[in-house]
Design a protein around this motif. Structure first.
Motif, PDB file in Angstrom:
ATOM      1  N   ARG A  96       0.814  -1.214   0.000  1.00  0.00           N
ATOM      2  CA  ARG A  96       0.000   0.000   0.000  1.00  0.00           C
ATOM      3  C   ARG A  96       0.848   1.264   0.000  1.00  0.00           C
ATOM      4  O   ARG A  96       0.342   2.346  -0.307  1.00  0.00           O
ATOM      5  N   SER A 243      -4.780   2.909   6.515  1.00  0.00           N
ATOM      6  CA  SER A 243      -5.280   2.091   5.408  1.00  0.00           C
ATOM      7  C   SER A 243      -6.125   0.954   5.973  1.00  0.00           C
ATOM      8  O   SER A 243      -5.676   0.238   6.875  1.00  0.00           O
ATOM      9  N   SER A 270      -5.831   9.283   4.031  1.00  0.00           N
ATOM     10  CA  SER A 270      -6.614   8.066   4.254  1.00  0.00           C
ATOM     11  C   SER A 270      -6.575   7.219   2.997  1.00  0.00           C
ATOM     12  O   SER A 270      -6.526   7.732   1.877  1.00  0.00           O
ATOM     13  N   ASN A 271      -6.587   5.902   3.187  1.00  0.00           N
ATOM     14  CA  ASN A 271      -6.567   4.961   2.069  1.00  0.00           C
ATOM     15  C   ASN A 271      -7.498   3.822   2.448  1.00  0.00           C
ATOM     16  O   ASN A 271      -7.075   2.800   2.966  1.00  0.00           O
ATOM     17  N   GLU A 272      -8.788   4.044   2.202  1.00  0.00           N
ATOM     18  CA  GLU A 272      -9.813   3.142   2.707  1.00  0.00           C
ATOM     19  C   GLU A 272     -10.631   2.524   1.583  1.00  0.00           C
ATOM     20  O   GLU A 272     -10.817   3.118   0.525  1.00  0.00           O
ATOM     21  N   PHE A 295      -9.776   0.973  -3.298  1.00  0.00           N
ATOM     22  CA  PHE A 295      -9.475   1.869  -2.192  1.00  0.00           C
ATOM     23  C   PHE A 295      -9.465   3.290  -2.737  1.00  0.00           C
ATOM     24  O   PHE A 295      -9.350   3.503  -3.941  1.00  0.00           O
ATOM     25  N   PRO A 297      -7.449   6.613  -1.972  1.00  0.00           N
ATOM     26  CA  PRO A 297      -6.490   7.522  -1.325  1.00  0.00           C
ATOM     27  C   PRO A 297      -7.002   8.957  -1.353  1.00  0.00           C
ATOM     28  O   PRO A 297      -7.476   9.442  -2.384  1.00  0.00           O
TER      29      PRO A 297
END
Length: 318
Positions: A96, A243, A270-272, A295, A297
């Motif tokens: 990631r 993440s 954020s990387n969700e 995801f 970012p």
């Protein structure tokens, strides 16, 4: 979602095309009332597909055929249940960092990094890995045993050099000690079968981290994050990032976290995954037409790209 639906989603949207063994097992579990009854006897957060599958592998159970998996899991359920209750899906995917690197490199340098949900802290070391985007030149220390490759689409601002990290710390409810062989074996069991590249990457990152382990703090983000931010060195850009943490928080806790980080003197990355983004970030539909999980970012709440869950691809939005 209901447990059967959760396992079907895992099979069809997460592991399909990546792990045939897990796809088959997850679909089998979703259609098996007996196994579902056992899983439903666990607290809701502990019913996760990868947690069950990793627990069986950790205990030495079979995972190559559903019938054998079912028989073993039912007969060893007490051990499986105990393992699932004691452990977490702390997948520490160094890949990631390939999704985060363009964002980190564009911030004012040097950086002080704070990762929420850090697990073993492997994503706290983006400056220790090598990177290659598409067929471009490698970036990063030539001696690094970890090479992260990433396919791109759009105007990804691939940096010419790595960010300068002068301070780093991780925050986790249950930090993983990279010097603990059993803890590392659990991390290895969280990597899906057939994904040898991810397993090799994990082992390389662990070897590096053992030589200079990052600082990891045990605690809840809402309580401990302000103290870590205050401890970051003056003169550095303090970056709070995470993440795949949001699925473990309910909606109220997500909102409290967003409010907290918004009020701190930090940049926030954020990387969700798209199914459970905070309301602040739900500005784009990040579900891809072919059904892949994406995801998202984002910097300070503004989405920048769509990315593969393990950093394998990056589509820039601007």
């Amino acid at each position: 979602m209901e447990t059967a639906e959760w396992y079907r989603y895992f099979a069809e949207r997460e592991v399909r095309g990546h792990s045939p063994a897990y796809e088959s097992l997850a679909l089998g579990i979703a259609a098996d009332p007996g196994l579902l009854e056992l899983v439903d006897g666990l607290p809701e957060p502990k019913r996760q597909p990868n947690l069950l599958l990793a627990a069986v592998r950790f205990l030495g159970g079979p995972y190559d055929e559903f019938g054998r998996f079912r028989q073993w899991t039912v007969s060893h359920w007490a051990e499986v249940r105990e393992t699932m209750l004691a452990r977490r899906t702390q997948t520490n995917e160094a890949g990631r960092c390939a999704s985060l690197l363009p964002v980190l490199a564009a911030l004012p340098q040097p950086l002080a990094l704070i990762e929420v949900g850090a697990s073993a802290g492997l994503c706290l070391c983006p400056d220790r890995y090598r990177y290659r985007y598409d067929d471009g030149p490698e970036i990063g220390p030539a001696e690094s045993p970890v090479l992260l490759t990433c396919r791109t689409n759009g105007k990804v601002p691939v940096p010419e050099r790595l960010p300068e990290v002068v301070w780093r710390a991780g925050l986790d409810l249950d930090p993983v000690d990279v010097r603990d062989d059993e803890a590392v074996r659990w991390l290895e069991c969280l990597v899906w079968p057939e994904q040898e590249n991810r397993l090799t990457r994990l082992r390389g990152a662990v070897r590096m981290a053992r030589r200079d382990p990052p600082r990891l703090v045990r605690g809840d983000a809402l309580a401990a994050l302000p103290g870590l931010v205050a401890a970051a060195p003056a003169g550095a850009t303090t970056v709070v990032f995470h993440s795949a943490v949001m699925p473990y928080l309910d909606a109220e806790a997500r909102d409290r976290f967003v409010t907290l980080v918004r009020g701190l003197p930090v940049r926030w990355i954020s990387n969700e995954g798209s199914p459970r983004l905070p309301a602040l970030l739900a500005k784009l539909t990040a579900e891809l037409p072919d059904g892949r999980l994406a995801f998202l970012p984002a910097l300070d709440g503004e989405p920048l790209a769509m990315a593969g869950p393990h950093g394998e691809w990056l589509d820039w939005l601007a």
